[in-house]
Design an enzyme around this catalytic site. Structure first.
Site, PDB file in Angstrom:
ATOM      1  N   ARG A   4      -2.498  -6.135  -8.243  1.00 20.98           N
ATOM      2  CA  ARG A   4      -1.393  -7.045  -7.941  1.00 20.98           C
ATOM      3  C   ARG A   4      -1.255  -8.136  -8.979  1.00 20.98           C
ATOM      4  O   ARG A   4      -0.185  -8.423  -9.465  1.00 20.98           O
ATOM      5  CB  ARG A   4      -1.608  -7.705  -6.570  1.00 20.98           C
ATOM      6  CG  ARG A   4      -1.208  -6.841  -5.419  1.00 20.98           C
ATOM      7  CD  ARG A   4      -1.758  -7.374  -4.131  1.00 20.98           C
ATOM      8  NE  ARG A   4      -3.208  -7.328  -4.141  1.00 20.98           N
ATOM      9  CZ  ARG A   4      -3.968  -7.511  -3.078  1.00 20.98           C
ATOM     10  NH1 ARG A   4      -3.403  -7.796  -1.934  1.00 20.98           N
ATOM     11  NH2 ARG A   4      -5.282  -7.431  -3.155  1.00 20.98           N
ATOM     12  N   HIS A  64       0.842  -1.199   0.000  1.00 23.56           N
ATOM     13  CA  HIS A  64       0.000   0.000   0.000  1.00 23.56           C
ATOM     14  C   HIS A  64       0.882   1.257   0.000  1.00 23.56           C
ATOM     15  O   HIS A  64       0.625   2.198  -0.749  1.00 23.56           O
ATOM     16  CB  HIS A  64      -0.865   0.055   1.271  1.00 23.56           C
ATOM     17  CG  HIS A  64      -1.937  -0.985   1.375  1.00 23.56           C
ATOM     18  ND1 HIS A  64      -2.141  -1.729   2.508  1.00 23.56           N
ATOM     19  CD2 HIS A  64      -2.901  -1.381   0.493  1.00 23.56           C
ATOM     20  CE1 HIS A  64      -3.176  -2.541   2.327  1.00 23.56           C
ATOM     21  NE2 HIS A  64      -3.647  -2.366   1.115  1.00 23.56           N
ATOM     22  N   LYS A  92     -18.040  -5.289   7.885  1.00 23.82           N
ATOM     23  CA  LYS A  92     -17.020  -6.231   8.371  1.00 23.82           C
ATOM     24  C   LYS A  92     -16.607  -5.806   9.777  1.00 23.82           C
ATOM     25  O   LYS A  92     -16.839  -4.688  10.192  1.00 23.82           O
ATOM     26  CB  LYS A  92     -15.774  -6.163   7.488  1.00 23.82           C
ATOM     27  CG  LYS A  92     -15.987  -6.506   6.038  1.00 23.82           C
ATOM     28  CD  LYS A  92     -14.628  -6.535   5.348  1.00 23.82           C
ATOM     29  CE  LYS A  92     -14.683  -6.204   3.885  1.00 23.82           C
ATOM     30  NZ  LYS A  92     -13.360  -5.949   3.317  1.00 23.82           N
ATOM     31  N   SER A 145      -3.078  -7.557   3.239  1.00 22.15           N
ATOM     32  CA  SER A 145      -3.270  -7.362   4.680  1.00 22.15           C
ATOM     33  C   SER A 145      -3.548  -8.702   5.356  1.00 22.15           C
ATOM     34  O   SER A 145      -3.065  -8.967   6.461  1.00 22.15           O
ATOM     35  CB  SER A 145      -4.444  -6.402   4.936  1.00 22.15           C
ATOM     36  OG  SER A 145      -4.153  -5.140   4.399  1.00 22.15           O
TER      37      SER A 145
END
Ligand code: ADP
Length: 165
Positions: free
Chosen positions: A89, A16, A40, A127
């Site tokens: 990614r 990040h 979440k 993460s």
């Protein structure tokens, strides 16, 4: 030019941060927008995620950090920008990111999403991977900024003590 870089950042990784640094070099102002995640339950509370990013971007004069809740396009509009920055990614990110970008443009055709490919060096990082490693006491200092490594060690109460930089 101003851009918005939205995400959960739960927690911030060096991937990040690399994207923030490279994004900030392309625009006059980069706003990192941290999603509150009402649906979440994040590992790190919003305040801690904001602190992790603020502490890790001190060296960047044109980066600000905010939180938001709700639609990304609404946040971008509020910030006075129509440019959204995201990272790619691998192919696995592409489908999801394309869906979000199209959704955002369907909500308001003014908005454009710009993708930066991640640095090969950090393309394996997420993460959740970082949290898995930290959970079992593995070293994460090559994956996250020092402040995050310390928070992870505290959270998982692992024996790992990050080396000082
Ligand atoms: P979200 O829950 O919105 O996907 P993330 O915090 O997981 O939020 O990711 C925010 C953005 O950062 C996404 O565009 C994602 O592709 C990008 N990103 C995630 N990991 C990396 C990495 N290792 N290198 C560069 N960009 C990344």
């Amino acid at each position: 030019m101003k851009a918005l870089y939205p995400g959960s950042f739960d927690p911030l990784t060096l991937g990040h941060l690399d994207l923030i640094e490279r994004g900030a070099s392309l625009v006059d102002e980069l706003v990192v927008a941290v999603l509150q995640n009402p649906g979440k339950s994040p590992t790190f509370p919003l305040d801690q995620r904001l602190h992790q990013i603020t502490a890790s971007t001190q060296h960047l004069g044109n980066v600000t950090v905010i939180s938001f809740d709700g639609l990304t396009v609404a946040c971008a509009k509020e910030q006075g920008t129509r440019l959204i920055l995201r990272g790619l990614r691998a192919m696995s990110d592409f489908e999801y990111e394309l869906q979000i970008a199209h959704t955002n443009r369907s909500l308001d055709s003014d908005f454009e999403t710009v993708f930066l490919t991640t640095s090969a060096h950090y393309s394996f990082l997420s993460s959740s991977v970082v949290k898995e490693v930290a959970r079992f006491g593995g070293a994460v200092e090559h994956m996250v900024p020092k402040v995050v490594a310390e928070d992870l060690a505290r959270f998982f109460n692992s024996a790992f003590i990050p080396p000082s930089r």
